[in-house]
Scaffold this motif. Sequence first.
Motif, mmCIF file in Angstrom:
data_model
loop_
_atom_site.group_PDB
_atom_site.id
_atom_site.type_symbol
_atom_site.label_atom_id
_atom_site.label_comp_id
_atom_site.label_asym_id
_atom_site.label_seq_id
_atom_site.Cartn_x
_atom_site.Cartn_y
_atom_site.Cartn_z
ATOM 1 N N VAL A 128 0.831 -1.202 0.000
ATOM 2 C CA VAL A 128 0.000 0.000 0.000
ATOM 3 C C VAL A 128 0.864 1.251 0.000
ATOM 4 C CG1 VAL A 128 -1.634 1.326 1.396
ATOM 5 C CG2 VAL A 128 -2.004 -1.133 1.054
ATOM 6 N N ARG A 129 1.928 1.275 0.793
ATOM 7 C CA ARG A 129 2.772 2.478 0.913
ATOM 8 C C ARG A 129 3.359 2.925 -0.418
ATOM 9 N NH1 ARG A 129 6.250 -1.106 3.674
ATOM 10 N NH2 ARG A 129 5.599 -0.187 5.642
ATOM 11 N N ASP A 130 3.503 1.982 -1.364
ATOM 12 C CA ASP A 130 4.100 2.308 -2.650
ATOM 13 C C ASP A 130 3.130 3.020 -3.597
ATOM 14 O OD1 ASP A 130 6.453 1.019 -1.797
ATOM 15 O OD2 ASP A 130 5.667 -0.920 -2.474
ATOM 16 N N TRP A 131 1.839 2.974 -3.309
ATOM 17 C CA TRP A 131 0.834 3.517 -4.225
ATOM 18 C C TRP A 131 -0.106 4.522 -3.578
ATOM 19 C CZ3 TRP A 131 1.374 2.833 -9.266
ATOM 20 C CH2 TRP A 131 2.241 1.811 -9.677
ATOM 21 N N MET A 132 -0.126 4.621 -2.262
ATOM 22 C CA MET A 132 -1.053 5.521 -1.579
ATOM 23 C C MET A 132 -0.640 6.975 -1.776
ATOM 24 S SD MET A 132 0.097 5.110 2.381
ATOM 25 C CE MET A 132 1.519 5.989 3.042
ATOM 26 N N LEU B 217 -5.513 2.490 -7.611
ATOM 27 C CA LEU B 217 -5.570 1.124 -8.140
ATOM 28 C C LEU B 217 -5.571 1.123 -9.660
ATOM 29 C CD1 LEU B 217 -8.072 -0.563 -5.659
ATOM 30 C CD2 LEU B 217 -5.567 -0.544 -5.585
ATOM 31 N N LEU B 218 -6.212 2.112 -10.263
ATOM 32 C CA LEU B 218 -6.173 2.218 -11.721
ATOM 33 C C LEU B 218 -4.766 2.516 -12.216
ATOM 34 C CD1 LEU B 218 -9.500 4.094 -12.504
ATOM 35 C CD2 LEU B 218 -8.905 1.746 -13.112
ATOM 36 N N GLU B 219 -4.017 3.323 -11.481
ATOM 37 C CA GLU B 219 -2.620 3.591 -11.850
ATOM 38 C C GLU B 219 -1.800 2.310 -11.836
ATOM 39 O OE1 GLU B 219 -0.760 6.802 -9.720
ATOM 40 O OE2 GLU B 219 -2.516 8.094 -10.005
ATOM 41 N N ILE B 220 -2.047 1.452 -10.862
ATOM 42 C CA ILE B 220 -1.350 0.163 -10.802
ATOM 43 C C ILE B 220 -1.711 -0.668 -12.026
ATOM 44 C CG2 ILE B 220 -1.154 -2.019 -9.552
ATOM 45 C CD1 ILE B 220 -1.763 -0.367 -6.973
ATOM 46 N N LEU B 221 -2.991 -0.740 -12.343
ATOM 47 C CA LEU B 221 -3.446 -1.512 -13.494
ATOM 48 C C LEU B 221 -2.805 -1.001 -14.779
ATOM 49 C CD1 LEU B 221 -5.299 -3.665 -14.735
ATOM 50 C CD2 LEU B 221 -7.090 -1.919 -14.821
ATOM 51 N N ILE B 222 -2.794 0.294 -14.965
ATOM 52 C CA ILE B 222 -2.189 0.883 -16.161
ATOM 53 C C ILE B 222 -0.704 0.569 -16.227
ATOM 54 C CG2 ILE B 222 -1.596 3.087 -17.265
ATOM 55 C CD1 ILE B 222 -4.369 4.101 -16.168
ATOM 56 N N ALA B 223 -0.013 0.708 -15.091
ATOM 57 C CA ALA B 223 1.427 0.412 -15.061
ATOM 58 C C ALA B 223 1.695 -1.051 -15.396
ATOM 59 C CB ALA B 223 2.000 0.755 -13.690
ATOM 60 N N GLU B 224 0.896 -1.939 -14.839
ATOM 61 C CA GLU B 224 1.096 -3.369 -15.090
ATOM 62 C C GLU B 224 0.785 -3.728 -16.548
ATOM 63 O OE1 GLU B 224 2.379 -5.904 -13.116
ATOM 64 O OE2 GLU B 224 2.996 -4.146 -11.953
ATOM 65 N N LEU B 225 -0.288 -3.191 -17.075
ATOM 66 C CA LEU B 225 -0.641 -3.479 -18.473
ATOM 67 C C LEU B 225 0.391 -2.915 -19.430
ATOM 68 C CD1 LEU B 225 -4.501 -2.900 -18.384
ATOM 69 C CD2 LEU B 225 -3.292 -5.087 -18.517
#
Length: 130
Positions: free
Chosen positions: A3-7, A118-126
């Motif tokens: 969580v700390r990496d994306w909050m 969470l959308l930023e994580i999804l975009i980064a992963e995709l």
Amino acid sequence: MLVRDWMTHDPVSVGPTTPLIEVYRIFKEYEIRHLPVVERGHIVGIITDHDLGRAILHAAADGAPRTVSDAMSHPVRFVHAGDRIEDAALLMHNHKLGGLPVVDDTGNLVGILTIQDLLEILIAELSRNR
């Protein structure tokens, strides 16, 4: 992934006695939809744009002045900075939450995790998997 990496660190917050008109101003100024409610450093609730809209309708109906404590959701679900992002996402999904306050081991607010994060994580992963 934690969580700390994306909050969002050190989020804007309000107290329970904050007038709702101030919440509206903060939502507009910072372009946010979730505000942790803090008292003496500890999370006591959360107020969302949905909560604000509902409270404004109630205030219009009965003319009573409203504060955050009249409209906030509580008790509030929260996560810790060291929690796994997957666990936080599952909590948000299962309880239909748009944001989760993040607290330290003593219960002090240190961040907020939102659907946008969470959308930023999804975009980064995709993007990484192209």
